[in-house]
Design a protein around this motif. Sequence first.
Motif, mmCIF file in Angstrom:
data_model
loop_
_atom_site.group_PDB
_atom_site.id
_atom_site.type_symbol
_atom_site.label_atom_id
_atom_site.label_comp_id
_atom_site.label_asym_id
_atom_site.label_seq_id
_atom_site.Cartn_x
_atom_site.Cartn_y
_atom_site.Cartn_z
ATOM 1 N N TRP A 172 0.827 -1.205 0.000
ATOM 2 C CA TRP A 172 0.000 0.000 0.000
ATOM 3 C C TRP A 172 0.864 1.257 0.000
ATOM 4 O O TRP A 172 0.524 2.262 -0.619
ATOM 5 C CB TRP A 172 -0.957 -0.014 1.193
ATOM 6 N N GLN A 173 1.977 1.198 0.697
ATOM 7 C CA GLN A 173 2.880 2.353 0.683
ATOM 8 C C GLN A 173 3.421 2.585 -0.730
ATOM 9 O O GLN A 173 3.496 3.738 -1.188
ATOM 10 C CB GLN A 173 4.033 2.140 1.666
ATOM 11 N N GLU A 174 3.758 1.499 -1.425
ATOM 12 C CA GLU A 174 4.269 1.647 -2.790
ATOM 13 C C GLU A 174 3.180 2.141 -3.740
ATOM 14 O O GLU A 174 3.449 2.927 -4.654
ATOM 15 C CB GLU A 174 4.844 0.316 -3.269
ATOM 16 N N ARG A 175 1.959 1.690 -3.525
ATOM 17 C CA ARG A 175 0.857 2.170 -4.366
ATOM 18 C C ARG A 175 0.662 3.673 -4.184
ATOM 19 O O ARG A 175 0.432 4.403 -5.154
ATOM 20 C CB ARG A 175 -0.436 1.417 -4.038
ATOM 21 N N LEU A 176 0.763 4.133 -2.948
ATOM 22 C CA LEU A 176 0.598 5.569 -2.700
ATOM 23 C C LEU A 176 1.779 6.359 -3.256
ATOM 24 O O LEU A 176 1.606 7.516 -3.675
ATOM 25 C CB LEU A 176 0.434 5.845 -1.200
ATOM 26 N N HIS A 177 2.954 5.778 -3.258
ATOM 27 C CA HIS A 177 4.093 6.444 -3.898
ATOM 28 C C HIS A 177 3.786 6.679 -5.386
ATOM 29 O O HIS A 177 4.050 7.768 -5.922
ATOM 30 C CB HIS A 177 5.359 5.588 -3.742
ATOM 31 N N THR A 188 2.807 14.076 -0.382
ATOM 32 C CA THR A 188 4.081 14.796 -0.418
ATOM 33 C C THR A 188 5.164 14.004 0.301
ATOM 34 O O THR A 188 6.304 13.893 -0.175
ATOM 35 C CB THR A 188 3.926 16.191 0.218
ATOM 36 N N LEU A 189 4.805 13.438 1.443
ATOM 37 C CA LEU A 189 5.754 12.638 2.228
ATOM 38 C C LEU A 189 6.190 11.384 1.473
ATOM 39 O O LEU A 189 7.389 11.077 1.365
ATOM 40 C CB LEU A 189 5.107 12.255 3.564
ATOM 41 N N LEU A 190 5.219 10.663 0.908
ATOM 42 C CA LEU A 190 5.524 9.383 0.271
ATOM 43 C C LEU A 190 6.139 9.536 -1.123
ATOM 44 O O LEU A 190 6.722 8.595 -1.653
ATOM 45 C CB LEU A 190 4.251 8.529 0.201
ATOM 46 N N ALA A 191 6.015 10.706 -1.709
ATOM 47 C CA ALA A 191 6.707 10.951 -2.978
ATOM 48 C C ALA A 191 8.218 10.987 -2.772
ATOM 49 O O ALA A 191 8.986 10.651 -3.676
ATOM 50 C CB ALA A 191 6.234 12.264 -3.588
ATOM 51 N N ARG A 192 8.634 11.376 -1.553
ATOM 52 C CA ARG A 192 10.058 11.617 -1.302
ATOM 53 C C ARG A 192 10.733 10.558 -0.437
ATOM 54 O O ARG A 192 11.951 10.401 -0.494
ATOM 55 C CB ARG A 192 10.221 12.986 -0.628
ATOM 56 N N ALA A 202 1.268 9.402 -5.697
ATOM 57 C CA ALA A 202 1.898 10.697 -5.435
ATOM 58 C C ALA A 202 2.608 11.220 -6.676
ATOM 59 O O ALA A 202 2.466 12.400 -7.043
ATOM 60 C CB ALA A 202 2.882 10.562 -4.272
ATOM 61 N N LEU A 203 3.362 10.364 -7.346
ATOM 62 C CA LEU A 203 4.080 10.807 -8.547
ATOM 63 C C LEU A 203 3.111 11.234 -9.646
ATOM 64 O O LEU A 203 3.365 12.191 -10.383
ATOM 65 C CB LEU A 203 4.994 9.687 -9.054
ATOM 66 N N GLU A 204 1.976 10.523 -9.743
ATOM 67 C CA GLU A 204 0.955 10.912 -10.728
ATOM 68 C C GLU A 204 0.395 12.286 -10.404
ATOM 69 O O GLU A 204 0.207 13.125 -11.302
ATOM 70 C CB GLU A 204 -0.162 9.872 -10.755
ATOM 71 N N CYS A 205 0.117 12.546 -9.123
ATOM 72 C CA CYS A 205 -0.437 13.844 -8.727
ATOM 73 C C CYS A 205 0.565 14.971 -8.952
ATOM 74 O O CYS A 205 0.194 16.084 -9.346
ATOM 75 C CB CYS A 205 -0.868 13.807 -7.261
ATOM 76 N N PHE A 206 1.835 14.682 -8.704
ATOM 77 C CA PHE A 206 2.875 15.698 -8.923
ATOM 78 C C PHE A 206 3.192 15.890 -10.404
ATOM 79 O O PHE A 206 3.811 16.877 -10.783
ATOM 80 C CB PHE A 206 4.159 15.317 -8.172
ATOM 81 N N GLY A 207 2.784 14.924 -11.229
ATOM 82 C CA GLY A 207 3.096 15.011 -12.654
ATOM 83 C C GLY A 207 4.487 14.544 -12.974
ATOM 84 O O GLY A 207 5.109 15.016 -13.944
ATOM 85 N N LEU A 254 13.375 6.861 7.856
ATOM 86 C CA LEU A 254 13.066 7.418 6.537
ATOM 87 C C LEU A 254 14.226 7.168 5.578
ATOM 88 O O LEU A 254 15.392 7.389 5.932
ATOM 89 C CB LEU A 254 12.799 8.923 6.625
ATOM 90 N N GLU A 255 13.886 6.731 4.389
ATOM 91 C CA GLU A 255 14.878 6.522 3.335
ATOM 92 C C GLU A 255 14.489 7.361 2.122
ATOM 93 O O GLU A 255 13.370 7.239 1.606
ATOM 94 C CB GLU A 255 14.931 5.041 2.950
ATOM 95 N N LYS A 256 15.394 8.218 1.677
ATOM 96 C CA LYS A 256 15.091 9.082 0.544
ATOM 97 C C LYS A 256 14.922 8.256 -0.724
ATOM 98 O O LYS A 256 15.669 7.318 -0.986
ATOM 99 C CB LYS A 256 16.217 10.101 0.345
ATOM 100 N N ARG A 257 13.897 8.606 -1.496
ATOM 101 C CA ARG A 257 13.694 7.971 -2.793
ATOM 102 C C ARG A 257 14.416 8.803 -3.858
ATOM 103 O O ARG A 257 14.364 10.030 -3.822
ATOM 104 C CB ARG A 257 12.200 7.882 -3.121
#
Length: 514
Positions: free
Chosen positions: A337-342, A477-481, A345-350, A510-513
């Motif tokens: 689920w965390q990966e799905r939200l990532h 925003t959190l899960l995008a990064r 997030a990228l889709e929302c940010f474009g 936290l691990e930066k993506r």
Amino acid sequence: MDSNLWLQAIAVALAVLCVVLYKVSAKRFNGVNWHAKHVPFLGSTLDLQEKVLQKQSHTAAMYFAEEFYRNGYQPYGISLIGGKVVIVVVDPADIKAVLKDQFYHFEKPATVKEMFAHLMDKSIFLMDGPEWKEQRTITSHLFSRRQLRDRMSSVFGVHSQQMIGALQEQISESPTVDIQKVLLCVAFDSINSVAFNRQVNSLGGNPEDLRFQDAFDKNELGTCQRFMVPWWKVDRYFQSSVWERMVTETTKVTNAYVDRVVDEYVDANGRPKTEAVASDQTLTGLFMQHALREGTAFTRLYIRNMIFSFIVAGRDTTGSALTSCVDILSRPENTEWQERLHGVALECFGGKANVEEPLSFDDITGKAVVCEAVILESLRLQPPVPMNEKVCVKATTLPSGVHVPEGAFLSWCPVATNRVPDYWGEDALAFKPTRWIEDGRVSAKYDDYTYSTFNCGPRLCLGKNMALLEMQIVLLTLLARFKITPKEGFVPKPINSLTRTYGNGFMVNLEKRH
């Protein structure tokens, strides 16, 4: 008869009297089973105090909810020393009766109003009747769709990016952060912007903002212990308990901080400063404009307590809700689920190239269905306000057959109702966001009485849509990064406060993506 026999006779007489009073009291509550630790006269007071105050193994909500699980999710009664009797219900039909169909049979308890008078006296959260209705009408204008779209979403987007900056600075030294503290700061900075038009910077480490939040949390914690101590007024008068001393000391800090906000809106006589409120569309501005139209004045105490109330609503509940989401998503079994939200997030940010830009209302509209479902499901399992209480002012019988006499207290526990298999299925204890999604949209199949996380009936949370918008923007925003994982060996310790809160924070890695 010697003195020993007299003492024995008196003891026996008192014991008999206690049993008789218990029997008489029990007859007043038809259809109610008593708490497993219930004893005549003392009720469950000693057991409650031992677990919540002494061992701190339970919060009050956990204590009440556990009895539902033992009792087959049936309503039950719990009595406390001093004569207080609380009927605890879980059935959505009973909750609907209390919060809608028989709304005027129940009010906010006078004891609760007195306990929290120093924080929220005369506020929308403690009021009943015409005064409550007037405040609710004024407040409702803050939460229009136009406000959400044009003003609030940009505020949440900006503060979410400030959160990222604060987190990046923290993990440069260690990957472990107290995410609860950070999320409470996001919510605090945001509600100050939205409701009071104040630009605070707790995310940036402003000492005054952080000192206020620490004092406010301790004040709430100390105040909430009054529910377990029938003689709390004596403790307050003599300052004889650590909790009451905590309330007294922290009240000085919180009052001094908020009084500076009050000074921006009213003069020494409580009259609105017209130049400060003429075009102000914040919460304080709306109240001041109402006062000018009506030719009335609000006392400084009234405005201070209004501000406190909306800090509880906008900071405490939202920060708690976001922490619950991170808690659940960080667990190994929910990595998918965390990966799905990532991905959402990228889709929302474009795309990755834009993740440093603040998200807006339009960015997430139609794209964040999965995110909203994750939030709703997280708050089903861990509601920010796990229980509520009212007092019966007109005797009534609930749909379940439970008779509620005048003067009895009635409590309902979203944390229990949200886990009943009869309402949620055999997988009621499982984290399953898909239960909220139908035909690509968030389903409305669960009514507000089955899912009472945001309250229901005439007191349905006015800020529900604002809270959901804020949580989506912050989480995405959190899960995008970052990828979030639990800190090994960390055990969170819930405390008995107004909202679901951990006394030792909530530590994650936290691990930066890239």
